[in-house]
Enzyme design. Structure first.
Site, PDB file in Angstrom:
ATOM      1  CD  GLN A  78      67.635 -10.447  73.091  1.00 30.45           C
ATOM      2  OE1 GLN A  78      68.065  -9.921  72.168  1.00 30.45           O
ATOM      3  NE2 GLN A  78      67.243  -9.956  74.205  1.00 30.45           N
ATOM      4  CG  PHE A  79      67.711 -17.756  75.675  1.00 31.67           C
ATOM      5  CD1 PHE A  79      66.860 -17.799  76.758  1.00 31.67           C
ATOM      6  CD2 PHE A  79      68.885 -17.236  76.147  1.00 31.67           C
ATOM      7  CE1 PHE A  79      66.986 -17.512  77.892  1.00 31.67           C
ATOM      8  CE2 PHE A  79      69.277 -16.790  77.444  1.00 31.67           C
ATOM      9  CZ  PHE A  79      68.134 -17.034  78.359  1.00 31.67           C
ATOM     10  CB  THR A  80      65.208 -13.357  76.388  1.00 32.23           C
ATOM     11  OG1 THR A  80      65.790 -12.552  75.487  1.00 32.23           O
ATOM     12  CG2 THR A  80      66.189 -13.896  77.408  1.00 32.23           C
TER      13      THR A  80
END
Length: 150
Positions: A78-80
């Protein structure tokens, strides 16, 4: 490297209407990777995760680890998790690692976690549009950043 650990009674990851992974009691691990992350971050985090005493013992006190309960895990990239929200209303993801860096580190993270846990770990699919379903137990949600170890 940053993780959000969610203690779950159940969790699953669905991609294109097909269940990719599902578990019962254990941890849903959301994993955010930065450009400067390394194998050292992975080893430290995986060791910390499997030994984190966030599961209840027979007295209802959080004294047990994922290893103690023989729990399962799912890892979802999850890059966020590395969103910068200081300016304006649109998050910037400039600190998140690009796929050529992130994918090998994500795969290594899963391998090291499997070794620490002693069994297979469920995964999402890097870069895919995933539907994550979970029943957070507690709720217990812990954030750990490998760059903030003190």
């Amino acid at each position: 490297m940053r993780v959000v650990l969610q203690r779950v009674s159940r969790a699953s990851v669905t991609i294109n209407n097909k269940v990719n992974a599902e578990i019962g009691d254990g941890l849903l691990i959301l994993l955010g990777i930065e450009e400067e992350d390394s194998g050292e971050d992975i080893k430290w985090l995986c060791s910390k995760i499997v030994k984190m005493r966030i599961f209840s013992d027979e007295s209802g006190i959080m004294n047990n680890s994922l290893l103690d309960i023989n729990g399962d895990a799912i890892v979802v990239s999850q890059f966020t998790l590395h969103a910068n929200t200081k300016k304006g209303n649109r998050p910037s993801y400039i600190k998140a690692a690009k796929p050529d860096v992130a994918i090998p580190l994500y795969e290594e993270f899963v391998q090291v976690l499997e070794k620490e846990l002693g069994k297979p770990v469920g995964t999402g699919e890097f870069g895919a549009d995933m539907k994550v379903d979970l029943l957070n137990d507690g709720p217990v949600t812990i954030i750990i950043d490998s760059k903030r170890r003190e």
